[in-house]
Design a protein around this motif. Structure first.
Motif, short mmCIF file in Angstrom:
data_model
loop_
_atom_site.label_atom_id
_atom_site.label_comp_id
_atom_site.label_asym_id
_atom_site.label_seq_id
_atom_site.Cartn_x
_atom_site.Cartn_y
_atom_site.Cartn_z
N HIS A 104 -12.65 45.42 -13.94
CA HIS A 104 -11.92 45.08 -15.16
C HIS A 104 -12.47 43.80 -15.79
O HIS A 104 -12.58 43.71 -17.01
CB HIS A 104 -10.43 44.93 -14.86
CG HIS A 104 -9.78 46.22 -14.50
ND1 HIS A 104 -8.87 46.33 -13.49
CD2 HIS A 104 -9.93 47.46 -15.01
CE1 HIS A 104 -8.49 47.60 -13.38
NE2 HIS A 104 -9.12 48.30 -14.30
N ILE A 105 -12.83 42.82 -14.96
CA ILE A 105 -13.44 41.59 -15.48
C ILE A 105 -14.76 41.92 -16.18
O ILE A 105 -15.06 41.38 -17.25
CB ILE A 105 -13.65 40.57 -14.34
CG1 ILE A 105 -12.32 40.08 -13.79
CG2 ILE A 105 -14.53 39.41 -14.80
CD1 ILE A 105 -11.52 39.19 -14.71
N GLU A 139 -2.49 37.12 -25.24
CA GLU A 139 -3.94 37.30 -25.24
C GLU A 139 -4.57 35.99 -24.82
O GLU A 139 -4.07 34.91 -25.15
CB GLU A 139 -4.44 37.71 -26.62
CG GLU A 139 -5.91 38.08 -26.61
CD GLU A 139 -6.37 38.70 -27.91
OE1 GLU A 139 -7.53 39.12 -27.96
OE2 GLU A 139 -5.58 38.77 -28.86
N ALA A 140 -5.66 36.06 -24.06
CA ALA A 140 -6.32 34.85 -23.56
C ALA A 140 -7.83 35.02 -23.65
O ALA A 140 -8.34 36.14 -23.69
CB ALA A 140 -5.90 34.58 -22.12
N GLY A 141 -8.51 33.90 -23.66
CA GLY A 141 -9.96 33.91 -23.56
C GLY A 141 -10.36 33.92 -22.09
O GLY A 141 -9.52 33.74 -21.20
N LEU A 142 -11.63 34.14 -21.81
CA LEU A 142 -12.12 34.18 -20.44
C LEU A 142 -13.16 33.08 -20.26
O LEU A 142 -14.09 32.95 -21.07
CB LEU A 142 -12.75 35.54 -20.14
CG LEU A 142 -13.22 35.78 -18.71
CD1 LEU A 142 -12.02 35.82 -17.75
CD2 LEU A 142 -14.00 37.08 -18.61
N ARG A 179 -15.50 28.23 -9.33
CA ARG A 179 -14.31 28.68 -8.59
C ARG A 179 -13.90 30.10 -8.93
O ARG A 179 -13.20 30.74 -8.17
CB ARG A 179 -13.15 27.73 -8.85
CG ARG A 179 -13.39 26.37 -8.20
CD ARG A 179 -12.31 25.36 -8.46
NE ARG A 179 -10.97 25.90 -8.28
CZ ARG A 179 -9.91 25.41 -8.90
NH1 ARG A 179 -10.01 24.40 -9.74
NH2 ARG A 179 -8.72 25.93 -8.69
N GLY A 180 -14.28 30.59 -10.12
CA GLY A 180 -13.91 31.96 -10.48
C GLY A 180 -13.75 32.15 -11.96
O GLY A 180 -14.32 31.41 -12.78
N TRP A 181 -12.95 33.14 -12.32
CA TRP A 181 -12.71 33.53 -13.70
C TRP A 181 -11.34 33.04 -14.11
O TRP A 181 -10.35 33.22 -13.38
CB TRP A 181 -12.80 35.05 -13.84
CG TRP A 181 -14.18 35.58 -13.72
CD1 TRP A 181 -14.99 35.99 -14.74
CD2 TRP A 181 -14.94 35.80 -12.52
NE1 TRP A 181 -16.19 36.43 -14.25
CE2 TRP A 181 -16.19 36.32 -12.88
CE3 TRP A 181 -14.68 35.58 -11.16
CZ2 TRP A 181 -17.18 36.63 -11.96
CZ3 TRP A 181 -15.67 35.89 -10.24
CH2 TRP A 181 -16.89 36.41 -10.65
N TRP A 182 -11.26 32.45 -15.29
CA TRP A 182 -10.04 31.81 -15.76
C TRP A 182 -9.57 32.43 -17.06
O TRP A 182 -10.39 32.70 -17.95
CB TRP A 182 -10.29 30.33 -16.02
CG TRP A 182 -10.69 29.56 -14.81
CD1 TRP A 182 -11.94 29.52 -14.24
CD2 TRP A 182 -9.87 28.74 -14.00
NE1 TRP A 182 -11.93 28.71 -13.13
CE2 TRP A 182 -10.67 28.21 -12.97
CE3 TRP A 182 -8.53 28.38 -14.06
CZ2 TRP A 182 -10.17 27.36 -12.00
CZ3 TRP A 182 -8.03 27.51 -13.10
CH2 TRP A 182 -8.85 27.02 -12.08
N ALA A 183 -8.27 32.63 -17.19
CA ALA A 183 -7.66 32.95 -18.48
C ALA A 183 -7.42 31.63 -19.18
O ALA A 183 -6.84 30.71 -18.60
CB ALA A 183 -6.34 33.70 -18.28
#
Length: 93
Positions: free
Chosen positions: A28-29, A69-72, A77-81
């Protein structure tokens, strides 16, 4: 404001067991990264806060009326909203 939504560290749990949902979440990412899908998030809260503090929460509550809704963003450390505005606070009483 931002929140960690995915990490490679989550591939296995604290007991060394493979997280069966990790591969699906990673797919999904990739849709967001590579095919310009939109990222929507909602708040999840552990029903037992003491269990949550120890990473053992089994039950969560969520509210779909708080979808945002958020940006990526990605870092080591990883993926952030990344939110355009702060999420409303939720009472834990």
């Amino acid at each position: 404001m931002r929140a960690l939504i995915f990490s490679d560290d989550w591939r296995q749990n604290a007991h060394g067991r493979v997280n069966p949902n990790w591969a699906s979440s990673r797919a999904h990412i990739k849709l967001i990264e590579e095919q310009n899908y939109n990222l929507f998030v909602y708040r999840m809260v552990a029903l037992n806060l003491e269990e949550a503090r120890h990473g053992q929460a089994r039950q969560i509550a969520y509210s779909l009326d708080e979808i945002q809704e958020a940006g990526l963003a990605i870092d080591e450390r990883g993926w952030w909203a990344v939110f355009r505005q702060a999420l409303p606070s939720i009472s834990t009483d």
